[in-house]
Design a protein around this motif. Structure first.
Motif, short mmCIF file in Angstrom:
data_model
loop_
_atom_site.label_atom_id
_atom_site.label_comp_id
_atom_site.label_asym_id
_atom_site.label_seq_id
_atom_site.Cartn_x
_atom_site.Cartn_y
_atom_site.Cartn_z
N ILE A 23 1.77 8.66 2.89
CA ILE A 23 2.05 8.64 1.46
C ILE A 23 1.05 7.75 0.71
N GLN A 24 0.74 6.62 1.28
CA GLN A 24 -0.16 5.67 0.61
C GLN A 24 -1.63 5.88 1.00
N GLN A 25 -1.88 6.93 1.75
CA GLN A 25 -3.23 7.28 2.16
C GLN A 25 -3.98 6.08 2.75
N GLY A 26 -3.25 5.33 3.58
CA GLY A 26 -3.88 4.24 4.31
C GLY A 26 -4.19 3.01 3.48
N GLN A 27 -3.63 2.95 2.25
CA GLN A 27 -3.91 1.79 1.41
C GLN A 27 -2.69 0.88 1.30
N CYS A 28 -2.98 -0.40 1.11
CA CYS A 28 -1.92 -1.38 0.85
C CYS A 28 -1.28 -1.05 -0.49
N ASP A 42 7.06 -3.57 4.25
CA ASP A 42 7.60 -4.46 3.23
C ASP A 42 8.84 -3.82 2.60
N HIS A 43 9.87 -4.63 2.44
CA HIS A 43 11.02 -4.20 1.65
C HIS A 43 10.67 -4.47 0.20
N ASN A 57 13.17 2.16 -0.08
CA ASN A 57 12.85 0.78 -0.49
C ASN A 57 11.67 0.20 0.28
N PHE A 58 11.01 1.01 1.10
CA PHE A 58 9.88 0.50 1.87
C PHE A 58 8.56 0.74 1.16
N VAL A 59 7.60 -0.11 1.42
CA VAL A 59 6.19 0.17 1.16
C VAL A 59 5.42 -0.46 2.32
N LEU A 60 4.17 -0.04 2.50
CA LEU A 60 3.32 -0.66 3.50
C LEU A 60 2.36 -1.61 2.80
#
Ligand SMILES: [Zn+2]
Length: 135
Positions: A23-28, A42-43, A57-60
């Motif tokens: 989803i984030q295409q390998g980006q923070c 990360d929550h 509720n997650f992100v990388l």
């Protein structure tokens, strides 16, 4: 029994990494720079404020960005991007790929976010060591 279930949930964070990397295409999520190997799940609404794993509720993030965020709520700009990414654009994909592992209920995630920002009395985290004021 609680600990056993908790352990299973932790393992399934690997699945979260896989889905959110796509989803984030390998980006923070926060600094938008390329994620290498130091990746933290990360929550978005911090675990300390809402200790449940909700699929949306997650992100990388980089381990370093996650470490600087600590238990603060992210800035309103991050909040808008989280809504765009996890709800508007990828609600269905997240539900489909993570429903076997976590409760996936976008409406509930939105409610939790609204509640967290409403009751928050502290500053909002932007990046690194910088914060924005709460109105
Ligand atoms: Zn980062």
């Amino acid at each position: 029994m609680e600990n056993f279930l908790f352990g299973l949930q932790r393992k399934s964070l690997n699945k979260v990494r896989e889905v959110y990397r796509d989803i984030q295409q390998g980006q923070c999520f926060y600094c938008r720079k390329s994620l290498q190997d130091e990746v933290a799940v990360d929550h978005f609404i911090p675990w300390a404020r809402y200790p449940n794993d909700l699929g949306h509720n997650f992100v990388l993030a980089h381990t370093s960005c996650n470490g600087r965020k600590k238990d603060y709520l992210p800035s309103l700009e991050h909040l808008e991007r989280w809504k765009t990414q996890n709800i508007e654009l990828h609600e269905d994909e997240i539900s489909e790929r993570l429903a076997a592992y976590f409760l996936c209920d976008a409406a509930r995630s939105l409610s939790v976010a609204d509640w967290a920002y409403k009751v928050n009395a502290g500053k909002l985290w932007v990046k690194g060591g910088s914060f924005s004021a709460v109105d």
